[in-house]
Design a protein around this motif. Sequence first.
Motif, PDB file in Angstrom:
ATOM      1  N   UNK A 261       0.834  -1.201   0.000  1.00  0.00           N
ATOM      2  CA  UNK A 261       0.000   0.000   0.000  1.00  0.00           C
ATOM      3  C   UNK A 261       0.871   1.253   0.000  1.00  0.00           C
ATOM      4  N   UNK A 262       1.906   1.239   0.844  1.00  0.00           N
ATOM      5  CA  UNK A 262       2.775   2.414   0.942  1.00  0.00           C
ATOM      6  C   UNK A 262       3.523   2.671  -0.355  1.00  0.00           C
ATOM      7  N   UNK A 263       3.981   1.606  -1.000  1.00  0.00           N
ATOM      8  CA  UNK A 263       4.798   1.768  -2.208  1.00  0.00           C
ATOM      9  C   UNK A 263       3.963   2.030  -3.460  1.00  0.00           C
ATOM     10  N   UNK A 264       2.812   1.349  -3.555  1.00  0.00           N
ATOM     11  CA  UNK A 264       2.055   1.386  -4.805  1.00  0.00           C
ATOM     12  C   UNK A 264       0.792   2.248  -4.767  1.00  0.00           C
ATOM     13  N   UNK A 265       0.279   2.551  -3.553  1.00  0.00           N
ATOM     14  CA  UNK A 265      -1.045   3.187  -3.481  1.00  0.00           C
ATOM     15  C   UNK A 265      -1.050   4.570  -2.843  1.00  0.00           C
ATOM     16  N   UNK A 266      -0.166   4.807  -1.877  1.00  0.00           N
ATOM     17  CA  UNK A 266      -0.212   6.065  -1.146  1.00  0.00           C
ATOM     18  C   UNK A 266       0.046   7.273  -2.034  1.00  0.00           C
ATOM     19  N   UNK A 267       0.712   7.078  -3.156  1.00  0.00           N
ATOM     20  CA  UNK A 267       0.990   8.204  -4.037  1.00  0.00           C
ATOM     21  C   UNK A 267      -0.261   8.903  -4.525  1.00  0.00           C
ATOM     22  N   UNK A 268      -1.382   8.171  -4.599  1.00  0.00           N
ATOM     23  CA  UNK A 268      -2.649   8.753  -5.072  1.00  0.00           C
ATOM     24  C   UNK A 268      -3.775   8.630  -4.051  1.00  0.00           C
ATOM     25  N   UNK A 269      -3.583   7.863  -2.995  1.00  0.00           N
ATOM     26  CA  UNK A 269      -4.668   7.597  -2.051  1.00  0.00           C
ATOM     27  C   UNK A 269      -4.187   7.745  -0.616  1.00  0.00           C
ATOM     28  N   UNK A 270      -3.774   8.952  -0.235  1.00  0.00           N
ATOM     29  CA  UNK A 270      -3.268   9.185   1.110  1.00  0.00           C
ATOM     30  C   UNK A 270      -3.415  10.657   1.471  1.00  0.00           C
ATOM     31  N   UNK A 271      -3.184  10.948   2.737  1.00  0.00           N
ATOM     32  CA  UNK A 271      -3.188  12.332   3.190  1.00  0.00           C
ATOM     33  C   UNK A 271      -2.097  13.119   2.480  1.00  0.00           C
ATOM     34  N   UNK A 272      -0.959  12.488   2.315  1.00  0.00           N
ATOM     35  CA  UNK A 272       0.152  13.160   1.633  1.00  0.00           C
ATOM     36  C   UNK A 272      -0.219  13.495   0.193  1.00  0.00           C
ATOM     37  N   UNK A 273      -0.951  12.597  -0.468  1.00  0.00           N
ATOM     38  CA  UNK A 273      -1.395  12.859  -1.840  1.00  0.00           C
ATOM     39  C   UNK A 273      -2.398  14.011  -1.871  1.00  0.00           C
ATOM     40  N   UNK A 274      -3.251  14.092  -0.859  1.00  0.00           N
ATOM     41  CA  UNK A 274      -4.199  15.190  -0.785  1.00  0.00           C
ATOM     42  C   UNK A 274      -3.473  16.526  -0.637  1.00  0.00           C
ATOM     43  N   UNK A 275      -2.390  16.511   0.173  1.00  0.00           N
ATOM     44  CA  UNK A 275      -1.612  17.733   0.352  1.00  0.00           C
ATOM     45  C   UNK A 275      -0.978  18.204  -0.943  1.00  0.00           C
ATOM     46  N   UNK A 276      -0.668  17.271  -1.831  1.00  0.00           N
ATOM     47  CA  UNK A 276      -0.095  17.624  -3.141  1.00  0.00           C
ATOM     48  C   UNK A 276      -1.171  17.806  -4.204  1.00  0.00           C
ATOM     49  N   UNK A 277      -2.435  17.744  -3.770  1.00  0.00           N
ATOM     50  CA  UNK A 277      -3.579  17.841  -4.681  1.00  0.00           C
ATOM     51  C   UNK A 277      -3.552  16.730  -5.722  1.00  0.00           C
TER      52      UNK A 277
ATOM     53  N   UNK B  11      -4.002  -0.095  12.102  1.00  0.00           N
ATOM     54  CA  UNK B  11      -3.936   1.365  12.042  1.00  0.00           C
ATOM     55  C   UNK B  11      -5.157   1.956  12.728  1.00  0.00           C
ATOM     56  N   UNK B  12      -4.942   2.910  13.614  1.00  0.00           N
ATOM     57  CA  UNK B  12      -6.026   3.477  14.408  1.00  0.00           C
ATOM     58  C   UNK B  12      -6.442   4.823  13.837  1.00  0.00           C
ATOM     59  N   UNK B  13      -7.620   5.275  14.251  1.00  0.00           N
ATOM     60  CA  UNK B  13      -8.148   6.555  13.780  1.00  0.00           C
ATOM     61  C   UNK B  13      -9.588   6.399  13.360  1.00  0.00           C
ATOM     62  N   UNK B  14     -10.425   7.358  13.778  1.00  0.00           N
ATOM     63  CA  UNK B  14     -11.843   7.305  13.430  1.00  0.00           C
ATOM     64  C   UNK B  14     -12.084   7.593  11.962  1.00  0.00           C
ATOM     65  N   UNK B  15     -11.175   8.288  11.353  1.00  0.00           N
ATOM     66  CA  UNK B  15     -11.322   8.611   9.930  1.00  0.00           C
ATOM     67  C   UNK B  15      -9.953   8.924   9.379  1.00  0.00           C
ATOM     68  N   UNK B  16      -9.852   8.961   8.085  1.00  0.00           N
ATOM     69  CA  UNK B  16      -8.574   9.299   7.470  1.00  0.00           C
ATOM     70  C   UNK B  16      -8.201  10.730   7.846  1.00  0.00           C
ATOM     71  N   UNK B  17      -7.008  10.946   8.378  1.00  0.00           N
ATOM     72  CA  UNK B  17      -6.616  12.298   8.782  1.00  0.00           C
ATOM     73  C   UNK B  17      -6.489  13.233   7.592  1.00  0.00           C
ATOM     74  N   UNK B  18      -6.721  14.482   7.840  1.00  0.00           N
ATOM     75  CA  UNK B  18      -6.599  15.490   6.797  1.00  0.00           C
ATOM     76  C   UNK B  18      -5.149  15.951   6.682  1.00  0.00           C
ATOM     77  N   UNK B  19      -4.836  16.560   5.572  1.00  0.00           N
ATOM     78  CA  UNK B  19      -3.470  17.009   5.341  1.00  0.00           C
ATOM     79  C   UNK B  19      -3.046  17.992   6.427  1.00  0.00           C
ATOM     80  N   UNK B  20      -1.840  17.789   6.939  1.00  0.00           N
ATOM     81  CA  UNK B  20      -1.306  18.687   7.956  1.00  0.00           C
ATOM     82  C   UNK B  20      -1.713  18.319   9.360  1.00  0.00           C
ATOM     83  N   UNK B  21      -2.616  17.334   9.524  1.00  0.00           N
ATOM     84  CA  UNK B  21      -3.088  16.982  10.858  1.00  0.00           C
ATOM     85  C   UNK B  21      -2.355  15.781  11.431  1.00  0.00           C
TER      86      UNK B  21
END
Length: 348
Positions: free
Chosen positions: A112-128, A201-211
């Motif tokens: 997931x980290x190598x193949x998916x996070x580039x388009x489906x993650x908080x970091x990807x949201x930060x890069x629009x 992985x814990x968390x009630x929802x996917x965190x937003x960029x910068x959080x």
Amino acid sequence: MICAGNKRQRTRHLSWDRRVALGSLGPQATSVVVRNEGRIAPGRVQRGDPRKRTVIAWRSTTHQEMWYPGTMLRRALLLPLLLSVLVATAATGAAADQDQINFFETKIRPVLAEKCYGCHSVEAEGRKKLKGGLYLDSKDGVLNGGKDGVVLIPGDAEKSRLIHAIRYGNDDTAMPPKEKLPPKVIADFETWVTMGAPDPRVGDHAPKAGAAISEQARSHWAFQPVSAPPVPSVKKIAWVMTDIDRFILAKLEAAKIAPANMADKRTWLRRATFDLIGLPPTSDDVAAFAADNAATACATVIDRLLASPAYGERWGRHWLDVARYADSKGYVFEEDRAYPHAYTIVIG
């Protein structure tokens, strides 16, 4: 063999033939089966019964069943055994849960980290660059799905759109878009979903960029920008050799602690050599350092030790203590024994 009928009029066979006085019954006993003059008949509890009836069984008002004194001892003996079975079952369940978490951590999360996070993650949201409103970098993000709905149904790989996507069943939804995953990796994802998609992985929802970093964490020194603080002034200037010494000495003087005396050359060489390569200096090393009267003698020793293969061996050992020393896990039977490239490290 003694027989007694229970409340449903079914016959229960008793293997116990001891006699228990009526006085030993608890206050909850309301009806009994008694043996009187060789005959078995139901009866009521009669305290101080002059006929000295012998209790074979009694019915409790708090438990809808017949209680037999002879079986109570066996139940008491079986209780520890039953408890041990329950504890063992719970431990087995916990071990199974940990195995599932290990499966996710070793076979799913890295992909997931190598193949998916580039388009489906908080970091990807930060890069629009977020695609489809789908976050795969959190458990809730995976379960909530994206703009097109749920992508994973725990326990059902065939109904999970995530599995269909990585199988490349449809060119429009095939993921990852640039290259299909190897069959072994796809099989791992199918296994993961089938086992219920365990995800630590814990968390009630996917965190937003910068959080991802809390305000408290942001104040930690490791997150502060590099700066050039003013060099403090000190009293015992003769002890100082570099500006770093000034910072150390300033703290010592503030605490009214005198710094240690300078070590002689032989002692200093021994300390430095043990610290960096874990071995004592050779006699040649000692002789060479004693003969070197240059101001850079200490720096020369440090450079030599840092360039030594023994330096890499010493600190590489700490890594191997964590990464293991072989490419298998030894005698394991419930998990994959393979541990490829565990000992592969870069030194220097």
